[in-house]
Write an enzyme that holds these catalytic residues in place. Structure first.
Site, mmCIF file in Angstrom:
data_model
loop_
_atom_site.group_PDB
_atom_site.id
_atom_site.type_symbol
_atom_site.label_atom_id
_atom_site.label_comp_id
_atom_site.label_asym_id
_atom_site.label_seq_id
_atom_site.Cartn_x
_atom_site.Cartn_y
_atom_site.Cartn_z
ATOM 1 C CG HIS A 276 -1.651 -1.118 1.629
ATOM 2 N ND1 HIS A 276 -2.561 -1.727 0.811
ATOM 3 C CD2 HIS A 276 -1.669 -1.825 2.793
ATOM 4 C CE1 HIS A 276 -3.091 -2.762 1.458
ATOM 5 N NE2 HIS A 276 -2.563 -2.851 2.651
ATOM 6 C CG ASP A 327 -4.779 -6.113 2.730
ATOM 7 O OD1 ASP A 327 -4.684 -6.636 3.849
ATOM 8 O OD2 ASP A 327 -4.659 -4.890 2.563
HETATM 9 C C1 NGQ Z 1 -3.675 -4.833 9.083
HETATM 10 N N1 NGQ Z 1 -4.638 -3.822 7.128
HETATM 11 O O1 NGQ Z 1 -2.649 -4.916 9.733
HETATM 12 O O2 NGQ Z 1 -4.479 -5.763 8.994
HETATM 13 C C2 NGQ Z 1 -3.948 -3.544 8.349
HETATM 14 C C3 NGQ Z 1 -4.772 -2.626 9.197
HETATM 15 C C4 NGQ Z 1 -3.142 -1.127 10.312
HETATM 16 C C5 NGQ Z 1 -4.513 -2.973 6.104
HETATM 17 N N2 NGQ Z 1 -3.653 -2.025 6.192
HETATM 18 C C6 NGQ Z 1 -4.114 -2.239 10.459
HETATM 19 N N3 NGQ Z 1 -5.232 -3.102 5.031
HETATM 20 O O3 NGQ Z 1 -2.616 -0.853 9.241
HETATM 21 O O4 NGQ Z 1 -2.885 -0.495 11.336
HETATM 22 ZN ZN ZN Z 2 -2.051 -5.598 5.273
#
Ligand code: NGQ
Ligand code: ZN
Length: 464
Positions: A276, A327
């Site tokens: 990302h 993801d």
């Molecule tokens: C995660 N997911 O770690 O699952 C992350 C969200 C974050 C995405 N970034 C949590 N899509 O980045 O703090």
């Molecule tokens: Zn992630």
């Protein structure tokens, strides 16, 4: 077909493009030893009934989130966002048991195989017990993921996640993060513990500092040094610059945007996957692309979470490498990630066929080849497509699917991506030369799906 260790494809997508009458042969370890176009079919070698394309490496997965997909599509506050989604996701992560994680991951990996992914990079941060204490075996949940991948027969890059803080500059973690937190030393011990297990199943072990929000500079430095002493070519994945609020917080902390900070303070190179890397300025696009790191694009999740759109043209202008991941698994379909990537760019640039170029004018073909190449690099495994020396990971399209029937191979792939109404136009899938999906179905489809549904039902009952 496995006993033959060979397949003859009327049409196959090689790294250089479409080829006719391709003879594929692999050895007992599942490694391709011959990929020969314009070859006659030896009588003992089976003929493919549809075009053969390389299996797609899925470069970003949080397996447990599959059981949560579809459950946050309601208005929870005046303005929902990535951050409100994350609060719900933490509440869900708090309740998962190892048995549930394994059931969810097994079904997810079956789904991935049926949807054209032949390997997966698991960004694994759910480490501890429900109360945040390490399990008796500290590797409990990592082992559950390894077993799930082994049972489904998908290739695995396991990326244990270093997670220590709730924000830039070493902020104390929150209660909802207690299952994720471990010291740098305990991470390095976990890697040592997992190394022989990964080796014995052909999985690659890497490391994922979760994000600059979750790992402070000293820890990042120590973890990278420790990883290098274990395996100096190991893959390193990090979430970076997904949200504009994250960029603003990083500037407030360091005076720099996250990607610029990372490039100045870490040895970013071809081992790295920048997941990302959505919000970069022109200079960051240019500099990051030049490192040889892979941009980890997760188009359907990025759309689902309201992240913003990656500037694909800027990345490619700098020669940037990229691949795709599912993801959060709101969508598990390799073709659909490519479709979403292309459509995001079309909407943004008001142009068509953005993913194509002069050398490869077919969008679906160009995107597939580039995503396989980048995904393989990010995986740190020899899964870069149909070439000798790479693993025999490939997908046969269903030439009898209504959207494909009667078309030439290149148009079949285009229709698979753009015109199959998202119904699967995949007929069979091989991983390391082993048939895993036949007639569109994995042999575990029924059992794994019902265990998944049971696990989800339990989780929802507990929360109500
Ligand atoms: C995660 N997911 O770690 O699952 C992350 C969200 C974050 C995405 N970034 C949590 N899509 O980045 O703090
Ligand atoms: Zn992630």
């Amino acid at each position: 077909m496995s006993e033959h260790r060979a397949l003859h494809a009327g049409d196959a997508l090689l790294p250089s493009g479409w080829a006719r009458n391709v003879l594929l042969r692999w050895d007992a370890t599942g490694c391709l030893v011959e990929v020969r176009p314009d070859a006659e079919r030896p009588s003992e070698v089976p003929a493919a009934s549809g075009p053969v394309i390389p299996g797609m490496p899925n470069l970003h997965s949080h397996a447990f989130q599959r059981a949560f997909a579809g459950l946050t599509e309601f208005r929870g506050q005046a303005q929902d966002s990535f951050w409100s989604w994350r609060s719900l996701m933490y509440r869900f992560a708090e309740r998962l048991t190892p048995v549930q994680v394994e059931a969810i991951a097994t079904w997810l990996y079956v789904e991935m195989l049926e949807a054209g992914y032949t390997s997966v990079c698991e960004f694994h941060y759910l480490h501890h017990d429900l109360d945040g204490r390490p399990y008796a075996d500290d590797a409990e949940l990592a082992l559950a993921l390894l077993r799930a991948a082994d049972r489904a027969g998908i290739g695995l890059t396991l990326l244990p996640v270093l997670y220590q803080n709730s924000g830039f500059g070493g902020q104390q973690p929150g209660v909802g993060q207690r299952r994720f937190i471990r010291s740098t030393d305990s991470m390095l011990r976990l890697l040592e513990r997992l190394r022989p297990v990964c080796e014995s199943q052909g999985a690659r072990l890497g490391l994922a500092p979760h994000s600059l929000r979750a790992v402070a500079p000293d820890s990042l430095h120590d973890a990278l040094a420790g990883l290098a002493s274990i395996d100096d070519a190991a893959p390193i994945h990090i979430h970076i610059a997904e949200q504009t609020a994250e960029v603003d917080a990083c500037i407030a902390w360091s005076g720099q945007r996250p990607v610029a900070w990372l490039l100045d303070h870490a040895p970013v190179d071809a081992r790295w996957c920048l997941v990302h890397a959505t919000h970069m300025d022109a200079d960051e696009y240019r500099r990051a692309a030049a490192t040889g790191a892979v941009a980890g694009l997760c188009p359907t999740t990025e759309a689902n979470l309201g992240d913003g759109v990656f500037d694909f043209a800027a990345w490619r202008e700098g020669g940037g490498r990229w691949g795709v991941g599912s993801d959060s698994h709101a969508c598990v379909n390799a073709a659909e990630e490519l479709l979403m990537l292309e459509y995001g760019q079309r909407l943004m640039t008001r142009q068509r066929n953005v993913g194509a170029d002069a050398a490869q004018p077919s969008v679906a073909t160009a995107l597939t080849l580039a995503a396989v190449r980048g995904g393989a690099q990010a995986s740190g495994r020899a899964v870069a497509g149909l070439a000798a020396g790479q693993q025999a990971d490939f997908v046969m399209l269903d030439a009898d699917h209504v959207a494909l029937e009667g078309l030439n191979a290149q148009n079949m792939l285009s229709s698979h991506v753009f015109a199959s109404q998202r119904s699967s136009a995949i007929s069979s899938v091989w991983v390391a030369g082993q048939p895993r999906v036949a007639g569109g179905r994995h042999s575990l489809h029924r059992d794994a799906s019902s265990s998944f549904v049971d696990a989800r039902r339990q989780l929802l009952i507990e929360s109500s």
